[in-house]
Write a protein that holds these residues in place. Structure first.
Motif, mmCIF file in Angstrom:
data_model
loop_
_atom_site.group_PDB
_atom_site.id
_atom_site.type_symbol
_atom_site.label_atom_id
_atom_site.label_comp_id
_atom_site.label_asym_id
_atom_site.label_seq_id
_atom_site.Cartn_x
_atom_site.Cartn_y
_atom_site.Cartn_z
ATOM 1 N N GLU A 46 1.051 -1.198 -0.085
ATOM 2 C CA GLU A 46 -0.113 0.004 -0.076
ATOM 3 C C GLU A 46 0.755 1.233 0.005
ATOM 4 O O GLU A 46 0.525 2.239 -0.775
ATOM 5 N N LEU A 47 1.913 1.219 0.677
ATOM 6 C CA LEU A 47 3.013 2.266 0.600
ATOM 7 C C LEU A 47 3.472 2.556 -0.493
ATOM 8 O O LEU A 47 3.718 3.594 -1.235
ATOM 9 N N GLY A 48 4.126 1.337 -1.142
ATOM 10 C CA GLY A 48 4.256 1.557 -2.587
ATOM 11 C C GLY A 48 3.555 2.112 -3.435
ATOM 12 O O GLY A 48 3.701 2.998 -4.460
ATOM 13 N N GLU A 49 2.187 1.842 -3.331
ATOM 14 C CA GLU A 49 1.133 2.446 -4.341
ATOM 15 C C GLU A 49 1.006 3.962 -4.129
ATOM 16 O O GLU A 49 0.885 4.815 -4.891
ATOM 17 N N ALA A 50 1.068 4.427 -2.841
ATOM 18 C CA ALA A 50 1.066 5.726 -2.498
ATOM 19 C C ALA A 50 2.261 6.347 -2.922
ATOM 20 O O ALA A 50 1.947 7.601 -3.517
ATOM 21 N N HIS A 51 3.164 5.735 -2.883
ATOM 22 C CA HIS A 51 4.488 6.538 -3.160
ATOM 23 C C HIS A 51 4.583 6.710 -4.960
ATOM 24 O O HIS A 51 5.052 7.747 -5.372
ATOM 25 N N LYS A 52 3.775 5.796 -5.466
ATOM 26 C CA LYS A 52 3.768 5.754 -6.884
ATOM 27 C C LYS A 52 3.178 7.029 -7.455
ATOM 28 O O LYS A 52 3.405 7.900 -8.301
ATOM 29 N N ILE A 58 5.491 14.503 -8.405
ATOM 30 C CA ILE A 58 6.917 15.127 -8.408
ATOM 31 C C ILE A 58 7.477 15.257 -9.806
ATOM 32 O O ILE A 58 7.803 16.142 -10.359
ATOM 33 N N GLN A 59 7.234 14.103 -10.739
ATOM 34 C CA GLN A 59 7.787 14.002 -11.851
ATOM 35 C C GLN A 59 7.132 14.928 -12.745
ATOM 36 O O GLN A 59 7.713 15.634 -13.550
ATOM 37 N N GLY A 60 5.892 15.027 -12.591
ATOM 38 C CA GLY A 60 5.037 16.012 -13.473
ATOM 39 C C GLY A 60 5.581 17.427 -13.339
ATOM 40 O O GLY A 60 5.590 18.239 -14.063
ATOM 41 N N GLU A 61 5.931 17.520 -11.877
ATOM 42 C CA GLU A 61 6.301 19.055 -11.445
ATOM 43 C C GLU A 61 7.470 19.569 -12.043
ATOM 44 O O GLU A 61 7.805 20.463 -12.441
ATOM 45 N N ALA A 62 8.485 18.165 -12.183
ATOM 46 C CA ALA A 62 9.794 18.358 -12.572
ATOM 47 C C ALA A 62 9.806 18.757 -14.263
ATOM 48 O O ALA A 62 10.575 19.451 -14.701
ATOM 49 N N ARG A 63 8.676 18.287 -14.897
ATOM 50 C CA ARG A 63 8.400 18.628 -16.266
ATOM 51 C C ARG A 63 7.781 19.933 -16.475
ATOM 52 O O ARG A 63 7.437 20.193 -17.532
ATOM 53 N N GLY A 64 7.542 20.459 -15.477
ATOM 54 C CA GLY A 64 6.966 22.091 -15.664
ATOM 55 C C GLY A 64 5.292 22.189 -15.348
ATOM 56 O O GLY A 64 4.812 23.041 -15.544
#
Length: 104
Positions: A46-52, A58-64
């Motif tokens: 469950e933590l893995g799913e939340a982390h995904k 975070i990746q979206g924000e890194a892409r702007g």
């Protein structure tokens, strides 16, 4: 997917993880160590799913792609960190319970 739905995913999976970790400690208290380990595994998944979900944000924000920081987002992050802490402590407590039981 709407931001609120994404955030609710973090809250849901974090809550499931915390709940499974708490149930794992209750099982260990009764010396049901196999059940405790299964519940810790569920918590980890469950933590893995939340982390995904969090990583995608975070990746979206890194892409702007800007992510609105709302009170709900802050709550979701708090919920996730709390679940991670509870799971870490559950592992330690269960390990100690195993040691105590082996000495009896």
């Amino acid at each position: 997917m709407e931001n609120e739905e994404i955030i609710m995913g973090i809250i849901m999976h974090g809550g499931n993880a915390r709940s499974a970790a708490m149930r794992a400690m209750a099982a260990a208290k009764k010396a049901n160590f196999d059940e405790a380990e299964e519940l810790l595994d569920i918590s980890k998944k469950e933590l893995g799913e939340a982390h995904k979900v969090q990583t995608n944000l975070i990746q979206g924000e890194a892409r702007g792609e800007k992510t609105e920081v709302s009170l709900l987002m802050v709550h979701a992050q708090d919920h996730l960190m709390n679940a991670m802490t509870v799971r870490d402590l559950a592992e330690e407590i269960i390990d100690m319970k195993k040691i105590i039981n082996s000495l009896l």
